[in-house]
Design an enzyme around this catalytic site. Structure first.
Site, PDB file in Angstrom:
ATOM      1  N   HIS A   1       0.826  -1.211   0.000  1.00 39.70           N
ATOM      2  CA  HIS A   1       0.000   0.000   0.000  1.00 39.70           C
ATOM      3  C   HIS A   1       0.858   1.257   0.000  1.00 39.70           C
ATOM      4  O   HIS A   1       0.495   2.257   0.615  1.00 39.70           O
ATOM      5  CB  HIS A   1      -0.905   0.026   1.246  1.00 39.70           C
ATOM      6  CG  HIS A   1      -1.950  -1.022   1.283  1.00 39.70           C
ATOM      7  ND1 HIS A   1      -2.762  -1.241   2.391  1.00 39.70           N
ATOM      8  CD2 HIS A   1      -2.351  -1.923   0.357  1.00 39.70           C
ATOM      9  CE1 HIS A   1      -3.596  -2.236   2.144  1.00 39.70           C
ATOM     10  NE2 HIS A   1      -3.364  -2.672   0.912  1.00 39.70           N
ATOM     11  N   CYS A   2       2.015   1.250  -0.647  1.00 41.17           N
ATOM     12  CA  CYS A   2       2.917   2.396  -0.529  1.00 41.17           C
ATOM     13  C   CYS A   2       2.394   3.611  -1.298  1.00 41.17           C
ATOM     14  O   CYS A   2       1.723   3.487  -2.321  1.00 41.17           O
ATOM     15  CB  CYS A   2       4.327   2.027  -0.960  1.00 41.17           C
ATOM     16  SG  CYS A   2       4.482   1.219  -2.544  1.00 41.17           S
TER      17      CYS A   2
END
EC number: 1.1.3.13
Length: 663
Positions: free
Chosen positions: A567-568
């Site tokens: 989920h960067c």
């Protein structure tokens, strides 16, 4: 269809956001030529993509649909190097992710502090994207005509209701719609990005790109092509230089130039978008010169503000009478044939779900908060206290062991999957060379802020008590839990003799055979629970009491096992160029997603987020795609109904419906 060398609009990167941007803009005006460049392969009707139940295959180290970035060693991870996978296929993360439908909180987008990015501005775009395929009590906040489908899938493992009842006994109430943008504490039957009508994954590329290309001829797809750099002419982004995704001849690099008459949109993702900008001369001049790149625009924020959600897994044994996906994933040929045949017959069965059937968003009670360390308490007061819509942690139940099944004994399992919603830690990524194939200098910053540890420890304890209240529960997988002191009451325990014998059967000669005191079996439940109507258990295991040494064991486990949640975000942040409280190193983009210091260049992917979002980020990636497409359309002079940019519905061809195109 021949690929031209010049387009009206170039979209660089065909991930979750980029596919949305390209598909929408190709339907803005069918006279516009839109080019979409993607480093990965085409995902059209790839069964590894469209079959929901086999998504773990995409995370394997030999995956053809993902690339893996290795970080610098970190003392905060006990010296480990973090490995961060990124999608390497058309559709990006939407082609390989866990398919969990999770929305951010209303305050998340308000906290961007950018004109046009408040939740009230973005809600119409959230609704525009989705078709909500379930009974809905909140029709004002969900969409029912969008290209991306949301449902419970076409199968639900029994662990779902068991988990929900156990969560309720933990003070986590069942909520009908936990994705209402305001609820931050509750449990729900988790929705999925799966089309209820077909049982297929609902990915961005099929919804926006393939649907458009089957109906119109103005969208051009260029796969297996890596973006090297953006070419600036007279202060305007005019072209892009590309290379093959893999070097064909290192001694004679092959380049190709594509030009854009009106707009370039960079959408290569949180890791690659800043690297493209840096190779193009945008970034910190000192770092650019050190990497051998001539600075063009001074933007120190490029590659900074890297954020993720920190994840760890805790697996448990379950009783043999319950169903899990373990035998299917392990490779039982008979079970796999039955499951595949069912899906290809009618789009139902275990392949029509991700096996993540239920989960929670949670905030600590005042009592729980008081038991955490002072650094987190201070952080909580600063960041969470006046924003009651922000959850602190998420955990969900997976109907099987999530990991390498060759490393554990045959049997049935369930896994708790936790992630920290709003880490305080920050990281960075920078080029080390002008070479587009060179590995970057990558520090994701995992756990480098001490305030992130306390909520992770709390979530482990909370989810463990939830598991122990489930009727499925038959002990911990001791090798995948903290190494508590031998004498600790918190020590992880294996299956009891009765369950071991049930798995082993009457002919098994070794079930329950223990090597001294190496492992200890689970004890029978002893604690009475008057709330058994909602907790699903008349008898419970007593609450575990943890001491200081136990907490240290959990902390050590977290440092050794924390990983990316895929989920960067944040490395090309929207914000003031001179910086702000949330974008300390300076913004990269203005509020219309334009890169500072150049004309004709926008960024449209998760890297634009200046602060974190409390959700599985496919939702936000789609939202950014919709917003970016709208901004481009407005900049080109379009308005009104033209900005609907309605995409055609993707329809399966006759051959595709038959199932003959299998593996």
């Amino acid at each position: 269809m021949a690929i031209p060398e010049e387009f009206d609009i170039l979209v660089l990167g065909g991930g979750s956001s980029g596919s949305c941007i390209a598909g929408r803009l190709a339907n803005l005006d069918h006279s516009l030529k839109v080019g979409l460049i993607e480093a990965g392969e085409n995902n059209l009707n790839n069964p590894w993509v469209y079959l929901p139940g086999i998504y773990p295959r995409n995370m394997k180290l030999d995956s053809k649909t993902a690339s893996f970035y290795t970080s610098n060693p970190s003392p905060h991870l006990n010296g480990r190097r973090a490995i961060v996978p990124c999608a390497n296929v058309l559709g990006g993360g939407s082609s390989i992710n866990f398919m969990m439908y999770t929305r951010g909180s209303a305050s998340d987008y308000d906290d961007f502090q950018a004109e046009g990015w408040k939740t009230k501005d973005l809600l119409p775009l959230m609704k525009k994207t989705e078709t909500y395929q379930r009974a809905c009590n909140n029709p004002d906040i969900h969409g029912f005509e969008g290209p991306i489908k949301v449902s419970f899938g076409n199968y639900t493992y029994p662990v779902c209701q068991d988990f929900l009842r156990a969560s309720e006994s933990q003070g986590i109430p069942y909520v009908d719609d936990l994705e209402d943008l305001v609820t931050a504490h509750g449990a729900e039957h988790w929705l999925k990005w799966i089309n209820r009508d077909t049982g297929r994954r609902s990915d961005s590329a099929h919804a926006f790109v393939h649907s458009t290309m089957r109906n119109h001829d103005n969208l051009y797809l260029i796969c297996n092509t890596k973006v090297d750099k953006i070419i600036v002419e007279d202060g305007r982004a005019a072209a892009v230089r590309t290379v093959p995704s893999k070097p064909l001849n290192p001694k004679k690099p092959s380049h190709k130039i594509y030009r854009a008459r009106k707009q370039i949109v960079l959408s290569c993702g949180t890791i690659s978008s800043p690297l493209v900008l840096q190779r193009s001369g945008f970034g910190d001049p000192i770092k650019l010169r050190a990497a051998g790149v001539k600075p063009l625009v001074n933007l120190p924020g490029v590659g900074r503000n890297f954020q993720d959600h920190y994840c760890f897994f805790s697996p448990y044994r379950i009783k043999p009478q319950y169903e899990s996906f373990d035998d299917f994933v392990r490779g039982d040929a008979e079970i796999q044939k039955r499951v595949f045949d069912q899906w290809y017959a009618n789009g139902t069965g275990p392949l029509a779900t991700n096996g993540i059937e239920a989960g929670v968003k949670i905030r600590p009670t005042p009592e729980e908060l008081s038991q955490m360390d002072e650094s987190f308490q201070e952080g909580y007061r600063e960041y969470f206290e006046d924003k009651p819509d922000k959850p602190v942690m998420h955990y969900s139940i997976i109907a099987g062991f999530f990991g390498d099944h060759t490393k554990i004994p045959p049997g049935k399992y369930m896994t708790m999957f936790h992630f920290l919603e709003y880490p305080f830690s920050r990281g960075s990524i920078h080029i080390t060379s002008p070479d587009p194939y060179a590995a970057p200098d990558f520090d994701p910053g995992f756990m480098n802020d001490e305030r992130d540890m306390a909520p992770m420890v709390w979530a482990y304890k909370k989810s463990r008590e939830t598991a122990r209240r489930m009727d499925h529960f038959a002990g911990e997988v001791t090798s995948h839990h903290p190494l508590f002191p031998y004498s600790s009451e918190a020590r992880a325990l294996e299956m009891d003799l009765e369950t071991s014998n049930a798995y082993g059967g009457p002919l098994n000669l070794s079930a329950g055979l223990a090597h001294g005191s190496w492992t200890q079996p689970l004890k029978k439940p002893t604690a009475k629970n008057e709330g058994h109507v909602t907790s699903n258990q008349v008898e419970l295991h007593p609450d575990i009491e943890y001491d200081e040494e136990d907490d240290k064991a959990i902390e050590n486990y977290i440092r050794e096992h924390t990983e990316t949640t895929w989920h960067c975000l944040g490395t090309c942040s929207i914000g003031p160029r001179e910086g702000s409280k949330i974008v300390k190193w300076g913004g990269v983009l203005d509020h219309r997603s334009n890169v500072y210091g150049v004309k004709g260049l926008k960024v449209g992917d998760l890297s634009v987020c200046p602060d974190n979002v409390g959700c599985n980020t496919y939702t936000t990636a789609l939202l950014i795609g919709e917003k970016t497409a709208t901004l481009v359309g407005e900049d080109l002079g379009y308005s009104g109904e033209a900005l609907d940019m309605t995409v055609p519905q993707f329809k399966l061809g006759t051959y595709e419906k038959t199932g003959l195109a299998r593996f």
